[in-house]
Design an enzyme around this catalytic site. Structure first.
Site, mmCIF file in Angstrom:
data_model
loop_
_atom_site.group_PDB
_atom_site.id
_atom_site.type_symbol
_atom_site.label_atom_id
_atom_site.label_comp_id
_atom_site.label_asym_id
_atom_site.label_seq_id
_atom_site.Cartn_x
_atom_site.Cartn_y
_atom_site.Cartn_z
ATOM 1 C CE1 TYR A 145 -3.518 -2.615 0.570
ATOM 2 C CE2 TYR A 145 -4.631 -0.632 1.320
ATOM 3 C CZ TYR A 145 -4.683 -1.939 0.891
ATOM 4 O OH TYR A 145 -5.893 -2.566 0.805
ATOM 5 C CE LYS A 196 1.177 -17.103 -2.966
ATOM 6 N NZ LYS A 196 0.778 -18.479 -3.370
ATOM 7 C CG ASP A 229 -2.269 -19.687 -1.975
ATOM 8 O OD1 ASP A 229 -1.609 -19.819 -0.918
ATOM 9 O OD2 ASP A 229 -1.945 -20.253 -3.034
ATOM 10 C CG ASP A 253 -8.075 -4.845 1.828
ATOM 11 O OD1 ASP A 253 -9.010 -4.447 2.543
ATOM 12 O OD2 ASP A 253 -8.023 -4.668 0.594
ATOM 13 C CG ASP A 257 -13.564 -7.176 2.374
ATOM 14 O OD1 ASP A 257 -13.321 -6.479 3.375
ATOM 15 O OD2 ASP A 257 -14.005 -6.711 1.304
HETATM 16 C C1 IPM Z 1 -10.394 -1.470 4.172
HETATM 17 C C2 IPM Z 1 -10.654 -0.821 2.840
HETATM 18 C C3 IPM Z 1 -9.534 0.155 2.549
HETATM 19 C C4 IPM Z 1 -8.262 -0.655 2.381
HETATM 20 C C5 IPM Z 1 -9.757 1.098 1.373
HETATM 21 C C6 IPM Z 1 -11.064 1.859 1.485
HETATM 22 C C7 IPM Z 1 -8.618 2.055 1.191
HETATM 23 O O1 IPM Z 1 -10.784 -1.797 1.868
HETATM 24 O O2 IPM Z 1 -10.238 -0.735 5.172
HETATM 25 O O3 IPM Z 1 -10.359 -2.695 4.237
HETATM 26 O O4 IPM Z 1 -7.970 -1.162 1.280
HETATM 27 O O5 IPM Z 1 -7.537 -0.797 3.359
HETATM 28 MG MG MG Z 2 -10.896 -3.778 2.613
#
Ligand code: IPM
Ligand code: MG
Length: 368
Positions: A145, A196, A229, A253, A257
Site C-alpha cells: 500500500y 506467500k 491463498d 485486507d 473481507d
Molecule cells: C479497508 C478498505 C480500505 C483498504 C480502502 C477503502 C482504502 O478496503 O479498510 O479494508 O484497502 O484498506
Molecule cells: Mg478492505
C-alpha cells in the site's frame, strides 16, 4: 457519581452510508454523557468525498490535526462512484490512508464473530460458522500500500507500466506480530501467520521474523504459518480452526473481507486501528466499520449501524479505558438481536425488519 475527565472523540462520517451509521453512534455517546455521567466532548468533521466536495481535498489540515489531538477517531466510510474518476492522489480513500500512515496506526484489529442469532445469515452451513470467533490482525502502514517506487510510467511502444513495491522490515514485522501474540494470550493462545513465502522474499522474511519473535518472547503461544491463498481456502472449509490470523496489509485486507462475510453480513463487523502507546500511556486510534460506503443503499435509512456501534465499543475498550461501558454496549446489541430486530442486510423469515434509526434507538433502549 464521579465525572470522568473530558475525552475528545472525533466523528468523521464521510460518504455513502457513513453519515447514517455515525449518527446512531452520536446518539449513543450522548446517552452515555447523560446517563453514565461521562463527559465525552465530540466534534464532527468532513472526510473523503464529502471533504472533496466542500474543500477540494479528501482531508484538510485542520481535520488532520484534530484527529491527532483526539482520544479516539470514529470514521464512517470514504469513497463512492461520484469520485471514482479522480486522479489517484485526490481520491477520497487517500484521506483514510493518510490518517493510518501519519497517525502510525500500524495495527488493525478486525474481529469476525458469528453471532448465534445470525447463524442463518451466513452463506455457509450453520455447523461451519456457529461459534466462530476469529481476530484478524492486519498490518496497516506498510507493505504494498505504501512501498516505493510506485506509479504508472510510459514505456516503449506506447505502452505503460504500473508499479507498486511490497516491502517489510524486521521491526515492522515484529511490532505487528507482537500485537498478535499479546492478544493471543487473552484468547485461545493460537496465531496463524499468513504470507506467500513460496513466491515472495518479503514473505520469507515475514515468516522468519514472526517465528524468531515467538521463539524468543512468546514460547507458549501456538504459532502456525500458512500460505495466504491456503488461508483463504481454509476460511471457507473450516474457519473454526483459526483464533488469530496475522497478515500483512494487502493479504489482511482480503482475508478480513472474506472472514467478515462468514459471519453473515459486513454490516456487523467493527475494526480498531491502533498505534503504539506514548510515554503518557495514550494510544492513537481510529475506529471504523469494516464495510465501505455502500453507495447503493445510502440515504435510505436501511444500513446496518451495528458495525459502527461495535466500533464505538472497541473505542471504549481500547482507547477510553471504559471496559464496563463497552460490555454494556455489546450486551445491548445482543439483546436487540435476541428480540429479532433486523436491518435489511440480516433480515430473515419471522424477524422484524427495522431501519437504521430504529436499530440505534432499540440498542439505546437496552442500555437502560
Ligand atoms: C479497508 C478498505 C480500505 C483498504 C480502502 C477503502 C482504502 O478496503 O479498510 O479494508 O484497502 O484498506
Ligand atoms: Mg478492505
Amino acid at each position: 457519581m464521579n465525572k470522568l475527565k473530558s475525552r475528545k472523540i472525533l466523528l468523521l462520517p464521510g460518504d455513502g452510508i457513513g453519515p447514517e451509521v455515525v449518527r446512531e453512534v452520536k446518539k449513543i455517546i450522548e446517552w452515555f454523557n447523560k446517563n453514565k455521567s461521562l463527559d465525552f466532548s465530540f466534534e464532527e468533521e468532513l472526510i473523503g468525498g464529502a471533504s472533496i466536495d466542500a474543500n477540494k481535498i479528501p482531508i484538510t489540515d485542520e481535520v488532520f490535526y484534530k484527529s491527532l489531538e483526539s482520544d479516539a477517531v470514529i470514521l464512517g466510510a470514504c469513497g463512492g462512484p461520484k469520485w471514482d474518476n479522480l486522479e489517484f492522489s485526490k481520491r477520497p480513500e487517500r484521506a483514510l490512508l493518510k490518517l493510518r500512515k501519519e497517525l502510525k496506526l500500524f495495527a488493525n484489529l478486525r474481529p469476525a464473530i458469528c453471532f448465534k442469532q445470525l447463524v442463518d445469515s451466513s452463506s455457509l452451513k450453520p455447523e461451519i460458522v456457529s461459534g466462530l470467533d476469529i481476530m484478524i490482525v492486519r498490518e496497516l502502514t506498510g507493505g504494498i500500500y505504501f512501498g516505493e517506487p510506485r506509479g504508472i510510467e510510459p514505456i516503449e511502444n506506447n505502452q505503460r507500466r504500473g508499479i507498486n513495491t511490497h516491502s517489510y522490515t524486521t521491526s515492522e514485522i515484529q511490532r505487528i506480530a507482537r500485537v498478535a501474540f499479546d492478544l493471543a494470550k487473552k484468547r485461545k493462545n493460537k496465531v496463524t501467520s499468513c504470507e506467500k513465502s513460496n513466491v515472495m522474499e518479503a514473505g520469507v522474511l515475514w515468516r522468519e521474523e514472526v517465528q524468531a519473535l515467538k521463539d524468543k518472547e512468546y514460547k507458549k503461544v501456538e504459532l502456525n504459518h500458512m500460505l495466504a491463498d491456503n488461508c483463504a481456502m481454509q476460511l471457507l472449509r473450516n474457519p473454526k480452526q483459526f483464533d488469530i490470523i496475522l497478515a500483512d496489509n494487502l493479504f489482511g485486507d482480503m482475508l478480513s473481507d472474506e472472514a467478515a462475510m462468514l459471519t453473515g453480513s459486513l454490516g456487523l463487523l467493527p475494526s480498531a486501528s491502533l498505534g503504539s502507546r506514548d510515554k503518557k500511556g495514550k494510544i492513537r486510534s481510529l475506529y471504523e466499520p469494516v464495510h465501505g460506503s455502500a453507495p447503493d443503499i445510502a440515504g435510505k435509512n436501511i444500513a446496518n449501524p451495528i458495525a459502527t456501534i461495535l466500533s464505538l465499543s472497541m473505542a471504549l475498550r481500547y482507547s477510553l479505558d471504559l471496559a464496563k461501558e463497552a460490555d454494556l454496549l455489546d450486551v445491548s446489541v445482543q439483546k436487540v438481536l435476541d428480540e429479532g430486530l433486523r436491518t435489511k442486510d440480516i433480515m430473515s423469515v419471522g424477524k422484524k425488519e427495522v431501519t437504521t434509526t430504529d436499530m440505534g434507538d432499540a440498542i439505546i433502549s437496552k442500555l437502560k
